[in-house]
Structures are given as structure tokens and as C-alpha cells.
Design a protein around this motif. Structure first.
Motif, PDB file in Angstrom:
ATOM      1  N   GLU A  42      37.686   8.809  29.091  1.00 38.69           N
ATOM      2  CA  GLU A  42      38.773   7.839  28.121  1.00 38.69           C
ATOM      3  C   GLU A  42      40.059   8.563  27.393  1.00 38.69           C
ATOM      4  O   GLU A  42      41.220   7.660  27.419  1.00 38.69           O
ATOM      5  N   HIS A  56      32.775   6.807  27.768  1.00 37.34           N
ATOM      6  CA  HIS A  56      33.989   6.745  28.878  1.00 37.34           C
ATOM      7  C   HIS A  56      34.335   5.492  28.632  1.00 37.34           C
ATOM      8  O   HIS A  56      34.647   4.962  27.718  1.00 37.34           O
ATOM      9  N   GLN A 101      21.880   4.127  27.003  1.00 33.87           N
ATOM     10  CA  GLN A 101      22.822   3.669  25.948  1.00 33.87           C
ATOM     11  C   GLN A 101      23.385   5.803  25.225  1.00 33.87           C
ATOM     12  O   GLN A 101      22.846   6.223  25.340  1.00 33.87           O
ATOM     13  N   SER A 134      34.599  -3.205  26.511  1.00 34.63           N
ATOM     14  CA  SER A 134      33.352  -3.264  25.041  1.00 34.63           C
ATOM     15  C   SER A 134      32.015  -3.301  25.612  1.00 34.63           C
ATOM     16  O   SER A 134      31.705  -4.375  25.060  1.00 34.63           O
ATOM     17  N   LYS A 135      32.252  -2.860  26.829  1.00 36.30           N
ATOM     18  CA  LYS A 135      30.308  -3.827  27.691  1.00 36.30           C
ATOM     19  C   LYS A 135      29.258  -2.331  27.241  1.00 36.30           C
ATOM     20  O   LYS A 135      30.155  -1.237  26.877  1.00 36.30           O
ATOM     21  N   ASP A 136      28.372  -2.296  27.412  1.00 34.84           N
ATOM     22  CA  ASP A 136      27.047  -2.071  27.745  1.00 34.84           C
ATOM     23  C   ASP A 136      27.117  -0.817  28.795  1.00 34.84           C
ATOM     24  O   ASP A 136      27.628  -0.900  29.843  1.00 34.84           O
ATOM     25  N   HIS A 137      26.948   0.238  29.046  1.00 33.16           N
ATOM     26  CA  HIS A 137      26.292   1.150  29.674  1.00 33.16           C
ATOM     27  C   HIS A 137      25.784   0.765  30.829  1.00 33.16           C
ATOM     28  O   HIS A 137      24.805   0.442  30.774  1.00 33.16           O
ATOM     29  N   HIS A 173      30.856  -0.540  31.647  1.00 34.00           N
ATOM     30  CA  HIS A 173      31.909   0.453  32.120  1.00 34.00           C
ATOM     31  C   HIS A 173      32.305   0.241  32.441  1.00 34.00           C
ATOM     32  O   HIS A 173      32.730   0.703  33.884  1.00 34.00           O
ATOM     33  N   ASN A 183      35.715   2.214  28.552  1.00 33.85           N
ATOM     34  CA  ASN A 183      35.149   1.003  28.296  1.00 33.85           C
ATOM     35  C   ASN A 183      36.320   0.389  27.608  1.00 33.85           C
ATOM     36  O   ASN A 183      35.279  -0.223  26.525  1.00 33.85           O
ATOM     37  N   GLY A 215      25.930  -5.003  31.116  1.00 34.62           N
ATOM     38  CA  GLY A 215      26.892  -3.965  31.480  1.00 34.62           C
ATOM     39  C   GLY A 215      27.802  -4.328  32.559  1.00 34.62           C
ATOM     40  O   GLY A 215      27.652  -5.272  32.447  1.00 34.62           O
ATOM     41  N   HIS A 257      31.512   9.782  36.453  1.00 35.68           N
ATOM     42  CA  HIS A 257      32.112   8.578  35.173  1.00 35.68           C
ATOM     43  C   HIS A 257      34.171   8.705  34.925  1.00 35.68           C
ATOM     44  O   HIS A 257      34.266   9.712  34.947  1.00 35.68           O
ATOM     45  N   ASP A 305      32.056   3.268  35.166  1.00 33.39           N
ATOM     46  CA  ASP A 305      30.587   3.609  35.175  1.00 33.39           C
ATOM     47  C   ASP A 305      30.786   3.440  36.304  1.00 33.39           C
ATOM     48  O   ASP A 305      31.016   2.289  37.396  1.00 33.39           O
TER      49      ASP A 305
END
Length: 189
Positions: free
Chosen positions: A70, A85, A155, A90-93, A102, A87, A100, A67, A105
């Protein structure tokens, strides 16, 4: 007066183009928890996102989550300094998550029987250029390899295990002159 404005605009466009050229390709050294260089990741800006050429050795054979994280910090022994991660939206993993994924990902990588990974991946939601989705915004980001595979859903990070390798993605990443163990020694050739 219009002539000088035109020259200024042209110079700005040319200089902006040169700055983007210095951002791609960008090679990042990857280190293990003992602070030994084990390979590289090369990032190239493409129309469909960032192409990541990953070449590392010394991993346990089998699948590993990888991955973008940040922060451009790879403090040993656990690389937790790299943060979560990457992101920015601001999405889900998870690449298999309908909500999702990120921007950081990526698919799992497979280390062969000798522990070598030599593959290319894509980051379709990221860029090396200026902007919110830039891997080089603020101080930069990092690439992290995990001990196990990412399950694509859990998550916040895919239940991929410990962080076992890390490389800082910054504009100065190309300055690292540590020899790359995945490349033949040029002095011996």
C-alpha cells in the motif's frame, strides 16, 4: 463563447490522454535488503488490467510470493515501511480465497537454479490511471517479493515469509538510473 468552451473541452481531453500515456509503461527498480538493485518490474496498462513484467536476479531458487503493497516506501532492512497488501476494496487475501483477493495479490513466481525470475503477471483489479484502484494514487505503492511462496489463503498475507526485495511504484520510478543487473552491460558490447 461556445467555440472557446469547445476548445477548452478538447484541450482537457487531449491533456488527460497525455497524462495517462506517461503512466504506462512504468518501470520500477527493485532492491534487495542490502539496498542493491536486483532487477525491475515494468507495469503496462492493458484492457484486462495491469501487466507486470518482472525480471530480478539473486533470489533463492524456488517459489516466492509477490504482492503490491500500500505505500511507496522500501526502507531496508525489512521493507515493513511498504505497509500491508494493496487492498482498496477491503477484500480478504488470497487468489484461492472465495472472498478474495486483494487487488495487489499475484501468483507466486519461480526463481530458477541461478536465482533469476523473468516472467509476466497480471493485476486484473488494478490500474495506473486515476481512481481508487490506481497503483499511483496518493504517493504510490510498492512491489514486494517474499522469501517463500504465498499459500493463497492465509490471512492477512499468505504466510509468504520475510520481505526480501522491494520497488517503489511512483510516477518518478522511471527516473532511477541505477544500472540493471539483469541486462547486459551496454558499454561492453
Amino acid at each position: 463563447m461556445l467555440k472557446w468552451i469547445g476548445i477548452f473541452v478538447l484541450a482537457t481531453v487531449v491533456l488527460s490522454g497525455c497524462m495517462d500515456e506517461k503512466r504506462s509503461p512504468l518501470e520500477t527498480s527493485i532492491y534487495n535488503t542490502n539496498d542493491d538493485k536486483i532487477g525491475t518490474a515494468t507495469f503496462k496498462e492493458r484492457p484486462e488490467g495491469i501487466e507486470v513484467a518482472l525480471k530480478v536476479e539473486g533470489l533463492e531458487p524456488g517459489p516466492h510470493g509477490v504482492h503490491i503493497h500500500e505505500f511507496a516506501k522500501c526502507d531496508t532492512p525489512d521493507f515493513k515501511s511498504a505497509g500491508n497488501h494493496f487492498n482498496p476494496m477491503s477484500k480478504d487475501h488470497g487468489l484461492m480465497n472465495s472472498e478474495g483477493a486483494h487487488a495487489g495479490d499475484m501468483p507466486n513466481v519461480e526463481a530458477d537454479g541461478s536465482g533469476l525470475v523473468d516472467t509476466e503477471l497480471m493485476l486484473p483489479e488494478a490500474t495506473l490511471k486515476e481512481g481508487q484502484k490506481s497503483l499511483l494514487r496518493k504517493e504510490g505503492t510498492s512491489i514486494v517479493i517474499h522469501s517463500g511462496p504465498d499459500d493463497g489463503m492465509t490471512q492477512p498475507a499468505g504466510d509468504s515469509g520475510d520481505r526480501i526485495a522491494c520497488g517503489e511504484i511512483t510516477l518518478k520510478a522511471d527516473d532511477d538510473e541505477t544500472s540493471d543487473p539483469t541486462e547486459p552491460d551496454k558499454k561492453q558490447e
